[in-house]
Design an enzyme around this catalytic site. Structure first.
Site, short mmCIF file in Angstrom:
data_model
loop_
_atom_site.label_atom_id
_atom_site.label_comp_id
_atom_site.label_asym_id
_atom_site.label_seq_id
_atom_site.Cartn_x
_atom_site.Cartn_y
_atom_site.Cartn_z
N SER A 49 -9.72 -0.96 6.94
CA SER A 49 -9.18 -0.77 5.59
C SER A 49 -8.46 -1.97 4.99
O SER A 49 -8.11 -1.93 3.81
CB SER A 49 -8.25 0.42 5.55
N SER A 52 -9.69 1.48 2.75
CA SER A 52 -8.86 2.28 1.89
C SER A 52 -7.78 1.51 1.13
O SER A 52 -7.20 2.03 0.18
CB SER A 52 -8.16 3.37 2.72
N LYS A 85 0.86 -1.19 0.00
CA LYS A 85 0.00 0.00 0.00
C LYS A 85 0.90 1.24 0.00
O LYS A 85 1.92 1.26 0.69
CB LYS A 85 -0.88 -0.05 1.25
#
Ligand code: GLN
Length: 519
Positions: A183, A159, A84
């Protein structure tokens, strides 16, 4: 079902590492197959913000050299991993999905990145996310949304939507995300992969760009529970660079959960949490009922329980997380990092930079958080939310006196349509209603793919456990994973409608073939 993919490549992380370590497959051929998959899939998914092809190739050649010299290349030898883009990578753009970090190159690697490299993993790229990890759909990225590989008109969740989509589409067998309020778990559920939030403090946050420091945890995405455990084992363990890191060695859960010695759930006491089921869409509720039946059939004693305090978790989260964010994001002032918009004096430069660099959701969180922390409102909002946090932790503690693990939905719905919630922040926040409580308590939780809705979109079932209860949590998750294989018409974990082979068995460590075109 063999562990081989379409072009004779091992498909799961465990199978890749085993084969590369044994010298049967070269890390270079593994990385080439996955880079080809990225070339093929990513233009229509936008899971990656940066692809590190040369670095990954160099890493692969190093692993192959170690193998040829008879040296140990590590437990993740030759396994491609995506990160990420809120995890710092030295000299490599780390944007956090924000314009404000454009052009910033971190001077150091996050601890998890260092541990991955030391374990022989190959970092193939940085994945898309909601700006500063604030969001539930990846639509808040300043660089455009990621699409759900199962249906490109839908969101992948957020996310960490880029990491979830990258694993679900077979571009990588493993990825890292961060989970502040769900997330990792919610996008894992939306994309049909396994996503795990570890106990707070088990994985170092050094080099994770802070959103809400008391809630943030890094964790794995994988196509099977055992692969998630393998990645957790590599990244966990004490780190002196993170003052909240627990003083414990890294875990060794993968061995304990490997498919051949899978421990049963016989005798475990599992609570089906009403507050994590109420209000969920029908297909999600139906799958939860099947999951409960499957655990009973596997020998667990399953009972419905109510933890009424969980109803306050979302409100507390949406005060505490923005409060911490408003403090953490004060450092982006146009001086120290990334973007600067020049103006006649310092204060105007600060505000011009922030006005141009932050997107609307980040601005909303900074305002909410600043308000909740301001003199006169602090006690009524932030202080009260902190007390609710304690009440929730106590309620979990009471439940775990009688129960070994809890089960509920990961999200109230399956993946929703792109654009459906962008104009309505409150309905977006409600996507997190089942996940935030574990962050407030600091407890581990995992989402396991379990069936689909009538449109074929994956459903995720969430397993929660007390602090440091990862082993029992993974036992329950593995039982659900085994049971999900026999659900009618259910795609195997990690398989998505990307034109890949669809014969598969989602048993741990034996995910279906994912990369490489037929020769
Ligand atoms: N969706 C939640 C939020 O927007 C959780 C985010 C996260 O876990 N990083 O705050």
């Amino acid at each position: 079902m063999s562990a081989m993919g379409q072009a004779g490549q091992p498909a799961s992380a465990s199978a890749i590492a085993e084969s590369v370590r044994a010298g049967s497959t070269s890390a270079r051929s593994v990385v080439e197959a996955h880079l080809a998959a990225i070339d093929r899939e990513d233009p229509s998914l936008h899971a990656f913000l940066t692809v590190l092809a040369d670095d990954a190739r160099a890493g692969a050649d190093h692993v192959d050299e170690l193998v040829s010299r008879g040296e140990d290349p590590g437990p993740l030898a030759g396994v491609p991993v995506a990160l990420k883009d809120n995890l710092c990578t030295r000299g490599v753009p780390t944007t956090c999905g924000s314009r404000i970090l454009e052009g910033w190159l971190p001077p150091y690697d996050a601890t998890v990145v260092r541990r991955l490299r030391a374990a022989g993993a190959l970092i193939v790229g940085k994945t898309n996310l909601d700006e500063f990890a604030m969001g539930s759909s990846t639509e808040n990225s300043a660089f455009g949304p990621t699409l759900n590989p199962h249906d490109r008109s839908r969101v992948p969740g957020g996310s960490s939507g880029g990491s979830a989509a990258a694993v679900a589409s077979g571009m990588v067998p493993l990825a890292l995300g961060s989970d502040t309020g769900g997330s990792i778990r919610q996008p894992a559920a939306f994309c049909g992969v396994v996503g795990m939030k570890p106990t707070y403090g088990t994985v170092s946050r050094y080099g994770l760009i802070a959103f809400a420091s008391s809630l943030d945890q890094i964790g794995p995405f994988a196509t099977s529970v055992v692969d998630a455990a393998l990645l957790f084992d590599v990244i966990s363990g004490h780190d002196p660079h993170d003052s909240t890191s627990l003083d414990r060695p890294g875990s060794r859960l993968a061995e304990a959960n490997c498919p051949d010695s899978a421990q049963s759930v016989e005798g475990l006491r599992v609570g089906l949490v009403r507050e994590l089921m109420d209000g969920t869409d029908d297909p999600v509720a139906q799958m939860l009922a099947k999951a409960a039946d499957a655990l009973s059939a596997a020998g667990a004693s399953v009972e419905e329980v109510s933890i009424p305090e969980l109803r306050y978790a979302l409100c507390a989260y949406y005060l505490i997380a923005p409060a911490e964010a408003s403090s953490n994001l004060a450092r982006y002032d146009g001086v120290r990092y990334g973007l600067r918009v020049d103006a006649e004096d310092l204060t105007s430069m600060n505000s011009a930079t922030r006005a141009a660099g932050f997107g609307p959701e980040v601005k909303r969180r900074i305002m909410l958080g600043t308000y909740a922390l301001s003199a006169g409102y602090y006690e009524a909002y932030y202080g009260k939310a902190q007390r609710v946090r304690t009440v929730i932790a106590d309620a979990f503690a009471a439940a775990y006196q009688r129960l070994d693990a809890l089960v509920g939905a990961t999200a109230p719905t399956t993946a929703f349509s792109m654009g459906a919630k962008v104009e309505d922040p409150l309905s977006m926040y409600l996507s997190d209603v089942c996940t935030v409580a574990s962050n407030l308590a600091g407890h581990p939780a995992i989402s396991v793919p379990f069936g689909t809705d009538e449109a074929g979109m994956p459903v995720g079932v969430q397993v929660l456990a007390p602090a440091l209860g990862e082993a029992v949590m993974l036992r329950v998750a593995s039982a659900l994973e085994r049971a999900s294989a026999s659900l009618p018409g259910i795609p195997a974990a990690g398989r998505a409608s990307t034109g890949r082979a669809s014969t598969g068995d989602p048993a741990p460590g034996r995910a279906p073939g994912q990369v490489g075109e037929p020769a």
